[in-house]
Design a protein around this motif. Structure first.
Motif, PDB file in Angstrom:
ATOM      1  N   GLN A  26       0.835  -1.203   0.000  1.00 52.79           N
ATOM      2  CA  GLN A  26       0.000   0.000   0.000  1.00 52.79           C
ATOM      3  C   GLN A  26       0.868   1.250   0.000  1.00 52.79           C
ATOM      4  OE1 GLN A  26      -3.600   0.160  -0.078  1.00 52.79           O
ATOM      5  NE2 GLN A  26      -2.942   2.213  -0.700  1.00 52.79           N
ATOM      6  N   ASP A  27       1.954   1.227   0.778  1.00 56.33           N
ATOM      7  CA  ASP A  27       2.878   2.367   0.792  1.00 56.33           C
ATOM      8  C   ASP A  27       3.502   2.578  -0.583  1.00 56.33           C
ATOM      9  OD1 ASP A  27       2.379   2.852   3.477  1.00 56.33           O
ATOM     10  OD2 ASP A  27       4.219   1.862   4.181  1.00 56.33           O
ATOM     11  N   ALA A  28       3.871   1.474  -1.237  1.00 53.73           N
ATOM     12  CA  ALA A  28       4.454   1.578  -2.578  1.00 53.73           C
ATOM     13  C   ALA A  28       3.449   2.217  -3.539  1.00 53.73           C
ATOM     14  CB  ALA A  28       4.880   0.201  -3.084  1.00 53.73           C
TER      15      ALA A  28
ATOM     16  N   PRO B 219       3.750   7.943  -8.530  1.00 54.94           N
ATOM     17  CA  PRO B 219       3.137   9.111  -9.171  1.00 54.94           C
ATOM     18  C   PRO B 219       1.719   8.742  -9.625  1.00 54.94           C
ATOM     19  CG  PRO B 219       5.307   8.653 -10.100  1.00 54.94           C
ATOM     20  CD  PRO B 219       4.971   7.515  -9.196  1.00 54.94           C
ATOM     21  N   GLU B 220       0.863   9.707  -9.639  1.00 54.30           N
ATOM     22  CA  GLU B 220      -0.536   9.467  -9.989  1.00 54.30           C
ATOM     23  C   GLU B 220      -0.674   8.809 -11.354  1.00 54.30           C
ATOM     24  OE1 GLU B 220      -4.604  12.054 -10.481  1.00 54.30           O
ATOM     25  OE2 GLU B 220      -3.159  12.685  -8.958  1.00 54.30           O
TER      26      GLU B 220
ATOM     27  N   GLY C 160      -0.091   0.344 -11.418  1.00 54.24           N
ATOM     28  CA  GLY C 160      -0.848   0.750 -10.239  1.00 54.24           C
ATOM     29  C   GLY C 160      -2.010  -0.187  -9.952  1.00 54.24           C
ATOM     30  N   GLN C 161      -2.667  -0.644 -11.015  1.00 50.50           N
ATOM     31  CA  GLN C 161      -3.783  -1.578 -10.848  1.00 50.50           C
ATOM     32  C   GLN C 161      -3.305  -2.901 -10.257  1.00 50.50           C
ATOM     33  OE1 GLN C 161      -7.134  -0.950 -11.245  1.00 50.50           O
ATOM     34  NE2 GLN C 161      -7.267  -2.903 -10.196  1.00 50.50           N
ATOM     35  N   ARG C 162      -2.159  -3.403 -10.764  1.00 50.70           N
ATOM     36  CA  ARG C 162      -1.610  -4.651 -10.210  1.00 50.70           C
ATOM     37  C   ARG C 162      -1.251  -4.486  -8.733  1.00 50.70           C
ATOM     38  NH1 ARG C 162       1.816  -4.882 -14.898  1.00 50.70           N
ATOM     39  NH2 ARG C 162       3.532  -4.450 -13.474  1.00 50.70           N
TER      40      ARG C 162
END
Length: 103
Positions: free
Chosen positions: A51-53, A58-59, A67-69
């Motif tokens: 979660q921290d990663a 970046p957005e 990001g989805q993975r």
């Protein structure tokens, strides 16, 4: 010794043997509990790291495939943590029930 007294003594001996079996089962399950808690805590640590990663991405990456993975992994790890936490709670219930049976 009358038949009733002999039967009572035999039943009492069997009952004592069953109580020892219950105690052995309870002790075996009680020994597993710390291992389950450790695994549950390890899963939580990995989930928090993932979660921290994600949060530090970046957005533009958060919205992409990477990001989805990452978010999927967090969701699956949360589910695993929840299942393990439920397992520990269920084990506590079983231990309590066995203690009652042993009394």
């Amino acid at each position: 010794m009358t038949g009733a007294v002999a039967l009572y003594r035999k039943d009492h001996q069997l009952n004592a043997a069953r109580r020892k079996q219950i105690a052995a089962i309870r002790e075996a399950l009680d020994a597993i509990r710390p291992q389950l808690e450790a695994v549950r805590d390890d899963v939580e640590t990995v989930k928090d790291d993932e979660q921290d990663a994600f949060d530090n991405m970046p957005e533009s990456l958060q919205e992409g495939e990477r990001g989805q993975r990452c978010q999927d992994a967090v969701d699956h790890l949360e589910s695993a943590y929840s299942g393990l936490d439920d397992l520990v709670s269920s084990l506590d219930d079983v231990l309590t029930t066995l203690e009652d049976a042993e009394a």
